[in-house]
Design an enzyme around this catalytic site. Structure first.
Site, PDB file in Angstrom:
ATOM      1  NE  ARG A  51      -3.163  -0.033   3.113  1.00 38.10           N
ATOM      2  CZ  ARG A  51      -4.473   0.229   3.213  1.00 38.10           C
ATOM      3  NH1 ARG A  51      -5.350  -0.665   2.791  1.00 38.10           N
ATOM      4  NH2 ARG A  51      -4.889   1.363   3.730  1.00 38.10           N
ATOM      5  CG  ASP A  53       2.716   6.218   2.503  1.00 37.21           C
ATOM      6  OD1 ASP A  53       1.756   5.507   2.835  1.00 37.21           O
ATOM      7  OD2 ASP A  53       3.772   6.302   3.169  1.00 37.21           O
ATOM      8  CE1 TYR A 122       7.791   0.827  -1.963  1.00 37.65           C
ATOM      9  CE2 TYR A 122       8.368  -1.191  -0.798  1.00 37.65           C
ATOM     10  CZ  TYR A 122       7.420  -0.275  -1.225  1.00 37.65           C
ATOM     11  OH  TYR A 122       6.096  -0.477  -0.912  1.00 37.65           O
ATOM     12  NE  ARG A 210       7.397   8.308   2.379  1.00 36.26           N
ATOM     13  CZ  ARG A 210       6.604   9.251   2.878  1.00 36.26           C
ATOM     14  NH1 ARG A 210       6.980  10.520   2.844  1.00 36.26           N
ATOM     15  NH2 ARG A 210       5.449   8.939   3.411  1.00 36.26           N
TER      16      ARG A 210
END
Length: 278
Positions: A51, A53, A122, A210
């Site tokens: 999911r 952001d 990622y 992040r």
């Protein structure tokens, strides 16, 4: 019947993946498109591997949906295409330009886009030379003012790899574990001069990637030693000195699954609450 959808999207114009009333989201757009081509009486429900952001991009996102088998079989119409190929073509005709469905396939037994996944990969992009910034990459690259020491950042990042409680880098949710296995975290400077992080884990908590990036950027700036992020990790609490980096530098690149015969077992294992003992 369950189908698997592989897709990518530019997250710039979306308020994240998850459907929210009154907001444009990837889930909302894809569900609406799938419901349209299948002529479903109710919105098609989607289960996603990760999911993302608001503002986060994806090249390798994976979704599953349980759909009416007769409606799926009717997708080719009078053409000689398979239902899977017809689904891709029909979805491309109704989806906006910032969402691309790459493949639609029949999901094998036991497949769950979220829980069957072994790992997610990622990428995060940072430019530390304002004069060399590419305006065509402004939506997927974060610009910082100071020159960064990529070797120090890479050393620092590798010190976080392993099975740990990543509470220091996650937004806590009631009843959810923050134990994860970080399989890879590495930094390199590309041929274009942009710094790229590769971050791979079995799963991620909310804002974890992040925050992991935000922990090593100060190391690259020379404001903290290479071992500082590991000290933050050991504290198991959010440290205000760790800045959660902007969303637009982040992209979900790949989701990896086990062989078909192991999908159900992997899903059952992933549903179990993680601890540092397992």
């Amino acid at each position: 019947m369950r189908i698997r959808i592989d897709l990518g999207y530019d997250g710039t114009g979306f308020s994240g993946w998850a459907a929210q009333p009154g907001l444009r989201t990837v889930e909302g757009v894809l569900s609406e498109a799938l419901s349209t081509v299948l002529r479903a009486p109710e919105p098609v429900r989607l289960t996603v591997a990760g999911r993302t952001d608001a503002g986060v991009h994806a090249r390798g996102q994976v979704v599953h949906a349980d759909v009416d088998d007769s409606a799926f079989a009717r997708l080719p119409g009078r053409s000689d295409r398979s239902p899977e190929a017809a689904a891709v073509a029909r979805l491309s005709g109704v989806l906006p330009a910032d969402v691309v469905v790459r493949r639609v396939t029949l999901a094998p037994p036991g497949f769950d886009a979220r829980f069957s996944a072994l790992r997610r990969r990622y990428r995060y992009r940072v430019c530390d030379d304002p004069g060399a910034a590419d305006p065509l990459r402004r939506h997927d690259t974060v610009l910082v003012r100071d020159r960064l020491d990529v070797a120090a950042m890479d050393e620092s990042a590798r010190g976080l790899v392993g099975l740990h409680d990543f509470a220091a880098f996650c937004k806590r949710r009631e009843g959810a574990t923050t134990v994860r296995t970080l399989l890879e975290y590495a930094w390199r400077r590309g041929d274009d001069g942009v710094l790229e992080a590769t971050v791979v884990a079995d799963a991620f908590c909310h804002s974890m990637v992040r925050a992991l990036v935000g922990a090593v950027v100060p190391v690259g700036e020379g404001r903290h030693p290479a071992g500082w992020p590991a000290e933050v990790l050991a504290g198991r609490t959010r440290d205000p000195r760790v800045k959660v980096m902007p969303a637009h530098g982040l992209s979900l690149e790949e989701v990896v699954y086990p062989p078909e015969g192991e999908l159900a077992a992997r899903a059952e294992q992933a549903r179990a609450t993680r601890t540092l003992d397992r």
